[in-house]
Design an enzyme around this catalytic site. Structure first.
Site, mmCIF file in Angstrom:
data_model
loop_
_atom_site.group_PDB
_atom_site.id
_atom_site.type_symbol
_atom_site.label_atom_id
_atom_site.label_comp_id
_atom_site.label_asym_id
_atom_site.label_seq_id
_atom_site.Cartn_x
_atom_site.Cartn_y
_atom_site.Cartn_z
ATOM 1 C CG ASP A 47 -0.419 -0.060 2.516
ATOM 2 O OD1 ASP A 47 0.822 -0.133 2.624
ATOM 3 O OD2 ASP A 47 -1.190 -0.030 3.502
ATOM 4 C CB SER A 48 4.573 1.780 -0.146
ATOM 5 O OG SER A 48 4.813 0.754 -1.084
ATOM 6 C CG ASP A 86 0.368 -4.150 1.858
ATOM 7 O OD1 ASP A 86 0.660 -5.196 2.461
ATOM 8 O OD2 ASP A 86 1.081 -3.127 1.869
ATOM 9 C CE LYS A 116 3.197 -6.031 3.498
ATOM 10 N NZ LYS A 116 2.754 -4.827 4.242
ATOM 11 C CD GLU A 118 0.553 -1.474 7.772
ATOM 12 O OE1 GLU A 118 0.307 -0.698 8.723
ATOM 13 O OE2 GLU A 118 0.987 -1.079 6.665
ATOM 14 C CD GLU A 186 7.914 -0.349 7.125
ATOM 15 O OE1 GLU A 186 6.945 -1.053 6.778
ATOM 16 O OE2 GLU A 186 8.110 0.807 6.688
HETATM 17 O O1 KIV Z 1 3.517 -1.084 1.468
HETATM 18 C C1 KIV Z 1 4.642 -1.570 1.307
HETATM 19 O O2 KIV Z 1 5.326 -1.351 0.306
HETATM 20 C C2 KIV Z 1 5.140 -2.440 2.361
HETATM 21 C C3 KIV Z 1 6.590 -2.784 2.337
HETATM 22 C C4 KIV Z 1 7.365 -1.598 2.705
HETATM 23 C C5 KIV Z 1 6.891 -3.937 3.191
HETATM 24 O O3 KIV Z 1 4.407 -2.825 3.219
#
Ligand code: KIV
Length: 262
Positions: A47-48, A86, A116, A118, A186
């Site tokens: 989600d970055s 994510d 994924k 969090e 992280e």
């Molecule tokens: O959102 C993302 O890119 C991430 C990575 C930094 C692990 O969660």
């Protein structure tokens, strides 16, 4: 042959192959083709992308629809790596049913092989347990969890005090217990990442967590030097933003001077 969740688990459990796994993010078909073609073991639609591709200051505004569009595009570009997506902020926290529905859409509509999410407090752990029970592989993510940036007071290193370190280790162990197949660590001290990696039988994937993890992940826009800003732990392997600006400038100049088209 395409990488599977099972293979990722066996990697840690058998110690074969012996080298750490390499994980990179992608947000569209081009970035997906680049990192998959380069041989990444896992491609993460992180989600970055809210920050690196959509221009937001945090990951919080990303919607489920935004993520589905990006994940589908990445799916079209990934042929070999395991594809993990994510779950966006508030697409899974509200209830176990929402989590199953959201994660299910990632698998059914976007072709993700795993999701994924969090955090590692008891509600997240319960959500992971339910997802895994329904056959949805889950990668955990502890330490700096960017969806909680407002509570953490910024994108700051976590686990610096003994109490915080204990909590993060406990969270990682709880996620393993309920069936997570891997965990992102992280921005935590490398000694803590080493202890967590030793304590778990599932792989740890570090980002700003030192060299003791079972794998490493970076945001591809940082690796390629495309992002306007990189976190202190990122390594920049190319300067594509500068090169792209120079190429675009040259095009503009050549059009204006009549050099293009020849
Ligand atoms: O959102 C993302 O890119 C991430 C990575 C930094 C692990 O969660």
């Amino acid at each position: 042959m395409a990488v599977s969740v099972d293979q990722i688990l066996r990697w840690k459990q058998t110690g074969q192959p012996t080298q750490p796994m390499a994980v990179l993010t992608a947000w569209d078909v081009m970035s997906a083709q680049i990192v998959d073609g380069a041989g990444a073991d896992i491609v993460l639609v992180g989600d970055s992308l809210a920050m690196v591709a959509l221009g937001y200051d945090t990951t919080l505004p990303l919607t489920l629809d935004d993520m589905l569009i990006c994940a589908k595009a990445v799916r079209r570009g990934v042929k070999h790596a395991l594809l993990v997506v994510d779950l966006p902020f508030l697409s899974y926290q509200t209830s176990g049913e929402d989590a199953i529905r959201t994660a299910g859409r990632m698998l059914k509509e976007a072709g993700a092989q795993a999701v994924k999410l969090e955090g590692g407090h008891s509600e997240v752990v319960e959500t992971v347990r339910r997802l895994v029970q329904w056959g949805i592989p889950v990668m955990g993510h502890v330490g700096l969890t960017p969806q909680s940036v407002n509570q953490l007071g910024g994108f700051r290193k976590q686990g610096k005090t003994e109490a915080e370190a204990d909590r993060i280790l406990t969270e990682a162990q709880a996620l393993e217990r309920v069936g997570a197949f891997a965990i992102v660590l992280e921005h935590i001290p490398s000694d803590l990442a080493r202890d967590i990696t030793k304590a778990l039988s599932i792989p740890t994937i570090g980002i700003g967590a030192g060299g003791y993890c079972d794998g490493q992940v970076l945001v591809t826009a940082d690796v390629l030097g495309l992002s306007a800003w990189q976190p202190p732990f990122a390594k920049v392997y190319a300067n594509l933003r500068q090169q792209a600006v120079a190429a675009a400038q040259q095009f503009c100049e050549e059009v204006r001077s009549g050099q293009y088209p020849a």
